[in-house]
Design a protein around this motif. Structure first.
Motif, PDB file in Angstrom:
ATOM      1  N   VAL A  73      11.408  11.031  -5.049  1.00  0.00           N
ATOM      2  CA  VAL A  73      12.267  11.743  -5.993  1.00  0.00           C
ATOM      3  C   VAL A  73      12.718  13.106  -5.456  1.00  0.00           C
ATOM      4  O   VAL A  73      13.465  13.809  -6.119  1.00  0.00           O
ATOM      5  CB  VAL A  73      11.566  11.939  -7.363  1.00  0.00           C
ATOM      6  N   ARG A  74      12.232  13.485  -4.282  1.00  0.00           N
ATOM      7  CA  ARG A  74      12.555  14.804  -3.727  1.00  0.00           C
ATOM      8  C   ARG A  74      13.594  14.683  -2.620  1.00  0.00           C
ATOM      9  O   ARG A  74      14.560  15.439  -2.574  1.00  0.00           O
ATOM     10  CB  ARG A  74      11.272  15.440  -3.163  1.00  0.00           C
TER      11      ARG A  74
ATOM     12  N   ASP B 200       0.827  -1.221   0.000  1.00  0.00           N
ATOM     13  CA  ASP B 200       0.000   0.000   0.000  1.00  0.00           C
ATOM     14  C   ASP B 200       0.857   1.266   0.000  1.00  0.00           C
ATOM     15  O   ASP B 200       0.521   2.242  -0.666  1.00  0.00           O
ATOM     16  CB  ASP B 200      -0.944   0.003   1.216  1.00  0.00           C
ATOM     17  N   TRP B 201       1.951   1.263   0.761  1.00  0.00           N
ATOM     18  CA  TRP B 201       2.745   2.500   0.860  1.00  0.00           C
ATOM     19  C   TRP B 201       3.304   2.930  -0.490  1.00  0.00           C
ATOM     20  O   TRP B 201       3.514   4.114  -0.730  1.00  0.00           O
ATOM     21  CB  TRP B 201       3.853   2.381   1.910  1.00  0.00           C
TER      22      TRP B 201
ATOM     23  N   GLY C 117       8.060  14.924  -6.494  1.00  0.00           N
ATOM     24  CA  GLY C 117       8.727  16.165  -6.122  1.00  0.00           C
ATOM     25  C   GLY C 117       7.921  17.062  -5.222  1.00  0.00           C
ATOM     26  O   GLY C 117       8.443  18.024  -4.665  1.00  0.00           O
TER      27      GLY C 117
ATOM     28  N   VAL D  84      13.459   9.382   2.824  1.00  0.00           N
ATOM     29  CA  VAL D  84      12.483   8.297   2.699  1.00  0.00           C
ATOM     30  C   VAL D  84      13.127   6.971   3.100  1.00  0.00           C
ATOM     31  O   VAL D  84      12.549   6.173   3.847  1.00  0.00           O
ATOM     32  CB  VAL D  84      11.935   8.226   1.252  1.00  0.00           C
TER      33      VAL D  84
ATOM     34  N   MET E 235       2.775  13.891  -9.130  1.00  0.00           N
ATOM     35  CA  MET E 235       3.079  14.391  -7.789  1.00  0.00           C
ATOM     36  C   MET E 235       4.541  14.210  -7.387  1.00  0.00           C
ATOM     37  O   MET E 235       4.926  14.581  -6.283  1.00  0.00           O
ATOM     38  CB  MET E 235       2.128  13.784  -6.759  1.00  0.00           C
TER      39      MET E 235
ATOM     40  N   THR F 296       1.099   5.453  -2.173  1.00  0.00           N
ATOM     41  CA  THR F 296       0.671   6.655  -1.443  1.00  0.00           C
ATOM     42  C   THR F 296       1.269   7.932  -2.030  1.00  0.00           C
ATOM     43  O   THR F 296       2.332   7.925  -2.652  1.00  0.00           O
ATOM     44  CB  THR F 296       1.099   6.586   0.039  1.00  0.00           C
ATOM     45  N   ARG F 297       0.571   9.009  -1.784  1.00  0.00           N
ATOM     46  CA  ARG F 297       1.072  10.333  -2.169  1.00  0.00           C
ATOM     47  C   ARG F 297       2.446  10.585  -1.543  1.00  0.00           C
ATOM     48  O   ARG F 297       3.348  11.121  -2.198  1.00  0.00           O
ATOM     49  CB  ARG F 297       0.094  11.408  -1.662  1.00  0.00           C
ATOM     50  N   GLU F 298       2.604  10.174  -0.287  1.00  0.00           N
ATOM     51  CA  GLU F 298       3.848  10.477   0.419  1.00  0.00           C
ATOM     52  C   GLU F 298       5.052   9.815  -0.272  1.00  0.00           C
ATOM     53  O   GLU F 298       6.083  10.453  -0.486  1.00  0.00           O
ATOM     54  CB  GLU F 298       3.746  10.019   1.883  1.00  0.00           C
ATOM     55  N   TYR F 299       4.916   8.536  -0.598  1.00  0.00           N
ATOM     56  CA  TYR F 299       6.037   7.848  -1.234  1.00  0.00           C
ATOM     57  C   TYR F 299       6.273   8.385  -2.646  1.00  0.00           C
ATOM     58  O   TYR F 299       7.407   8.673  -3.045  1.00  0.00           O
ATOM     59  CB  TYR F 299       5.796   6.333  -1.266  1.00  0.00           C
ATOM     60  N   ARG F 300       5.203   8.514  -3.402  1.00  0.00           N
ATOM     61  CA  ARG F 300       5.328   8.961  -4.794  1.00  0.00           C
ATOM     62  C   ARG F 300       5.952  10.356  -4.883  1.00  0.00           C
ATOM     63  O   ARG F 300       6.750  10.636  -5.773  1.00  0.00           O
ATOM     64  CB  ARG F 300       3.949   8.962  -5.462  1.00  0.00           C
ATOM     65  N   SER F 301       5.554  11.226  -3.968  1.00  0.00           N
ATOM     66  CA  SER F 301       6.053  12.601  -4.010  1.00  0.00           C
ATOM     67  C   SER F 301       7.511  12.681  -3.560  1.00  0.00           C
ATOM     68  O   SER F 301       8.334  13.323  -4.206  1.00  0.00           O
ATOM     69  CB  SER F 301       5.212  13.498  -3.089  1.00  0.00           C
ATOM     70  N   ARG F 302       7.808  12.030  -2.448  1.00  0.00           N
ATOM     71  CA  ARG F 302       9.093  12.280  -1.786  1.00  0.00           C
ATOM     72  C   ARG F 302      10.231  11.391  -2.261  1.00  0.00           C
ATOM     73  O   ARG F 302      11.396  11.709  -2.037  1.00  0.00           O
ATOM     74  CB  ARG F 302       8.910  12.155  -0.274  1.00  0.00           C
TER      75      ARG F 302
ATOM     76  N   ALA G   4       5.467  16.303   1.072  1.00  0.00           N
ATOM     77  CA  ALA G   4       4.462  15.432   1.688  1.00  0.00           C
ATOM     78  C   ALA G   4       5.020  14.917   3.007  1.00  0.00           C
ATOM     79  O   ALA G   4       6.210  15.052   3.286  1.00  0.00           O
ATOM     80  CB  ALA G   4       4.113  14.270   0.759  1.00  0.00           C
TER      81      ALA G   4
ATOM     82  N   GLU H 204      13.231   6.419   6.718  1.00  0.00           N
ATOM     83  CA  GLU H 204      11.956   5.988   7.294  1.00  0.00           C
ATOM     84  C   GLU H 204      11.780   4.477   7.179  1.00  0.00           C
ATOM     85  O   GLU H 204      11.071   3.854   7.961  1.00  0.00           O
ATOM     86  CB  GLU H 204      10.794   6.723   6.613  1.00  0.00           C
ATOM     87  N   PHE H 205      12.417   3.900   6.179  1.00  0.00           N
ATOM     88  CA  PHE H 205      12.372   2.445   6.008  1.00  0.00           C
ATOM     89  C   PHE H 205      13.524   1.748   6.745  1.00  0.00           C
ATOM     90  O   PHE H 205      13.707   0.541   6.596  1.00  0.00           O
ATOM     91  CB  PHE H 205      12.415   2.086   4.522  1.00  0.00           C
TER      92      PHE H 205
ATOM     93  N   PRO I 257       3.153   6.465   5.027  1.00  0.00           N
ATOM     94  CA  PRO I 257       2.348   5.600   5.906  1.00  0.00           C
ATOM     95  C   PRO I 257       2.707   4.140   5.646  1.00  0.00           C
ATOM     96  O   PRO I 257       2.674   3.683   4.502  1.00  0.00           O
ATOM     97  CB  PRO I 257       0.898   5.874   5.472  1.00  0.00           C
TER      98      PRO I 257
END
Lengths: 213, 110
Positions: A146-147, A134-135, B13, A152, B11, A138-144, B16, A155-156, B20
């Motif tokens: 590459v940022r 699931d992670w 970049g 990230v 999304m 998520t928006r959080e994984y997809r966004s960050r 966030a 966190e793992f 989770p």
């Protein structure tokens, strides 16, 4: 899915809580799924057996398939060369039906670590490893990823040394990456079967390392 | 609402919060949606690009408010109607028929 979970503190056999989708009131979207499935059967598009066979095929895919590929690459240099040249063909060579997708294996070494994401949606080597966690979606994984990929990774639980190059690969619908993790030191005496047990799902996404590494 | 250079689903970049880590076991209805999406493509009714196009056109609110397979079943439906596999009227009638069978997912299986 089992429904008699009353004796298990509402946890499934995998230790996850059951989602209320399983037991709750019929939802609008569940109703739509039933309706679509029945319409497709009534119109002769599909049979219930075909649908079940597709579910069974997906259920049969798991990170163990990828682990077998990785362990073979660790023990068979010629296979490793073929895997890095054409991941799809190498996986097929081992009997894994990965469909039309292009599987691209990227190799972790002493000085390079690879991480996989799909920033646009949820593309994942699902035909080899099964459905993504699931992670991953998520928006959080997809966004960050590459940022601030190093954050990230922390966190793992992966604290990548600053002098290790980190390459992040953004998947597409047609091109799915898999990480070939580095073989852990001290495993020279293990055969491919034992080595495969060290290969975790996350080590093939790049958010983890093999056991013992 | 939509910047064509950077639509909501693009999304990568963006800022966030923490990733989770909680997961869930897939419910049978989710597995069926997954299977129907694969088989619908194998039948030639749409492509993975068609699946994504409908998902992206649902917009960010759908991403935030619906679960993954809720969005997938909506996209599957959109693509099958566009392909002429069944009509909106047939879907509506069938959904009413299904709903009338009971109150839980298990109870409405024919």
């Amino acid at each position: 899915m089992p429904h008699d979970h009353h004796d298990h503190d509402h946890l499934s056999p995998s230790g996850h809580p059951y989602r209320k989708d399983n037991d709750g009131a019929l939802s609008y979207w569940q109703t739509m799924e039933v309706a679509i499935r029945e319409l497709m059967v009534e119109k002769g598009e599909l049979t219930p057996a075909q649908i079940q066979a597709q579910i069974d095929a997906m259920d049969a895919r798991s990170p163990a398939n990828g682990a077998a590929v990785v362990a073979r690459a660790w023990t068979d240099p010629e296979f490793k060369a073929r895997l890095l040249a054409n991941g799809s063909d190498a996986a097929r060579e081992m009997g894994f039906d990965i469909g039309p997708m292009h599987l691209v294996a990227v190799e972790n070494t002493e000085d390079t670590h690879n991480l996989i994401v799909c920033t646009l949606c949820s593309c994942y080597p699902r035909n080899l490893l099964g459905l993504p966690p699931d992670w991953y979606k998520t928006r959080e994984y997809r966004s960050r990823a590459v940022r601030e990929p190093r954050a990230v990774l922390r966190e793992f639980g992966v604290d990548l040394p600053a002098d290790v190059t980190l390459r992040v690969h953004d998947s597409t619908a047609d091109m799915r990456y898999i990480v070939l993790p580095a073989r852990p030191a001290g495993t020279e005496n293990l055969d491919a079967t034992a080595l495969a047990k060290l290969v975790t799902r996350d080590s093939m996404i790049g958010t983890g390392l093999p056991k013992g590494a | 609402m939509d910047d064509p250079e950077h639509r909501w689903h693009d999304m990568g970049g963006d800022a966030a919060g923490p990733v989770p880590m909680d997961g869930h076991d897939f419910a049978i209805w989710e597995k069926r949606v997954d299977a129907l999406v694969i088989l619908g493509q194998q039948r030639g009714h749409f492509t993975v690009d068609g699946l994504r196009r409908a998902l992206e056109d649902m917009g960010e609110a759908a991403f935030n408010e619906m679960t993954y397979y809720e969005r997938w079943v909506a996209s599957l439906n959109q693509n099958l109607i566009e392909a002429g596999v069944y009509s909106l009227e047939e879907l509506g009638a069938k959904m009413e028929e299904v709903k009338a069978r009971g109150d839980t997912y298990g109870a409405v299986q024919s």
